[in-house]
Design a protein around this motif. Sequence first.
Motif, PDB file in Angstrom:
ATOM      1  N   GLN A   1      -0.657  -3.836  18.471  1.00  0.00           N
ATOM      2  CA  GLN A   1      -1.387  -2.580  18.276  1.00  0.00           C
ATOM      3  C   GLN A   1      -0.476  -1.378  18.504  1.00  0.00           C
ATOM      4  O   GLN A   1      -0.569  -0.372  17.789  1.00  0.00           O
ATOM      5  CB  GLN A   1      -2.587  -2.516  19.221  1.00  0.00           C
TER       6      GLN A   1
ATOM      7  N   LYS B   1       4.377   6.638   1.328  1.00  0.00           N
ATOM      8  CA  LYS B   1       3.291   5.654   1.441  1.00  0.00           C
ATOM      9  C   LYS B   1       2.406   5.655   0.201  1.00  0.00           C
ATOM     10  O   LYS B   1       1.814   4.628  -0.155  1.00  0.00           O
ATOM     11  CB  LYS B   1       2.453   5.913   2.700  1.00  0.00           C
TER      12      LYS B   1
ATOM     13  N   PHE C   1      -5.027  -3.818  10.004  1.00  0.00           N
ATOM     14  CA  PHE C   1      -4.201  -2.724   9.495  1.00  0.00           C
ATOM     15  C   PHE C   1      -4.094  -2.795   7.975  1.00  0.00           C
ATOM     16  O   PHE C   1      -4.240  -1.781   7.278  1.00  0.00           O
ATOM     17  CB  PHE C   1      -2.809  -2.755  10.111  1.00  0.00           C
TER      18      PHE C   1
ATOM     19  N   THR D   1       6.218  -7.937  15.475  1.00  0.00           N
ATOM     20  CA  THR D   1       5.530  -7.058  14.536  1.00  0.00           C
ATOM     21  C   THR D   1       6.550  -6.657  13.491  1.00  0.00           C
ATOM     22  O   THR D   1       7.588  -6.087  13.820  1.00  0.00           O
ATOM     23  CB  THR D   1       5.004  -5.794  15.227  1.00  0.00           C
TER      24      THR D   1
ATOM     25  N   ILE E   1       2.044   0.691  13.664  1.00  0.00           N
ATOM     26  CA  ILE E   1       2.171   1.950  12.929  1.00  0.00           C
ATOM     27  C   ILE E   1       3.615   2.450  12.897  1.00  0.00           C
ATOM     28  O   ILE E   1       4.134   2.766  11.814  1.00  0.00           O
ATOM     29  CB  ILE E   1       1.216   3.012  13.489  1.00  0.00           C
TER      30      ILE E   1
ATOM     31  N   VAL F   1       5.663   0.110  10.481  1.00  0.00           N
ATOM     32  CA  VAL F   1       5.393   0.377   9.067  1.00  0.00           C
ATOM     33  C   VAL F   1       6.036   1.692   8.638  1.00  0.00           C
ATOM     34  O   VAL F   1       6.645   1.787   7.565  1.00  0.00           O
ATOM     35  CB  VAL F   1       3.880   0.388   8.794  1.00  0.00           C
ATOM     36  N   SER F   2       5.917   2.705   9.468  1.00  0.00           N
ATOM     37  CA  SER F   2       6.505   4.013   9.149  1.00  0.00           C
ATOM     38  C   SER F   2       8.017   3.906   8.966  1.00  0.00           C
ATOM     39  O   SER F   2       8.590   4.513   8.049  1.00  0.00           O
ATOM     40  CB  SER F   2       6.184   5.022  10.253  1.00  0.00           C
TER      41      SER F   2
ATOM     42  N   PHE G   1      -5.362   0.078   5.451  1.00  0.00           N
ATOM     43  CA  PHE G   1      -4.380   0.754   4.583  1.00  0.00           C
ATOM     44  C   PHE G   1      -4.788   0.601   3.117  1.00  0.00           C
ATOM     45  O   PHE G   1      -4.746   1.572   2.350  1.00  0.00           O
ATOM     46  CB  PHE G   1      -2.996   0.150   4.822  1.00  0.00           C
TER      47      PHE G   1
END
Length: 334
Positions: free
Chosen positions: A51, A69, A93, A14, A55, A58-59, A97
């Motif tokens: 899954q 963001k 995702f 990921t 998140i 990406v953060s 987004f």
Amino acid sequence: MAIILGIESSCDETSASICIDGEIQSNIIANQTVHEKFGGVVPELASRAHQQNIIPTVSEAIRVAKIQKNDIEAIAFTRGPGLLGSLLVGTSFAKAFALARNIPLIEVNHMQGHILAHFIEDPKPKFPFLCLTVSGGHTQIVLVKDYFEMELVGQTIDDAAGEAFDKTAKILGLPYPGGPLIDKLAKDGTPRFDFPEPQIKDFDFSFSGLKTSILYFVQKNTTLNPNFLKENMNDICASVQDRIISILLKKLKLAAHQLQITDVAIAGGVSANSGLRHALTALAEKEHWKVFIPKFEYCTDNAAMIAVAGYYKFLNQEFVSQEITPLARWSVNY
């Protein structure tokens, strides 16, 4: 200023990356160790791990890039090829987004992403150039005429080079992922065992026969000597690696000569193989090529290559709708 978020989720990594005006500001990769005990990637487990990881990944990419963001102007994602469940997580995702932020979606073909990884850092190849893309699922020679004008001139007719490495490792009893282990062990070995080279026309490849010959070689010698693998592991790995590399570079050299190309590049997970990198560098000196090899972090699956590809598509306003769906098999019309 163009700020692009890239998402890569085609297999078992990921990854998220932020690209600002063509420059990578962050490239975060979350690896999955759950597959090690199974000796290969389990698709269902991979999608579940995506899954869990997407998140926070990406953060972290946003934090490292020192942006918010709300600064992101478009999101690029791997549409395919790859594992359908894994691609679905990244695609879903990206769509969510983009919908929430009302920003454009950009689809990227995974293999084109690998090729465009060469435009992350200097030195960058000049068009046209040849790119040998080698991974667990693909082995191709691509004539790159522009960022998205590419011609497939050669490919494997059966198995990929990366699969040959991984299946050989399994035959030898090495843990997953086996390809990097073969590379490591080969450094202390001598390629004294001779494995056959397939006779395939033009610029195409074949690795299924090589895998079969390795299996029969191991079965025969371990029957005669139960300690054969333990006593000869380094030399076996060196021999296998030497043959795979010779197959790859022989076809690359043939293509470069016939197409009269002197800028040559490699991409994909197998391009991280130290033996291949050294052999290509040596061949380039003899052939007077300019050779381009990505940094290790841009060879394996990563979002930086997706973000850079997305940046060039962003400049051309090549966006897709929210109706987009992932493609497990996706051959770009090079």
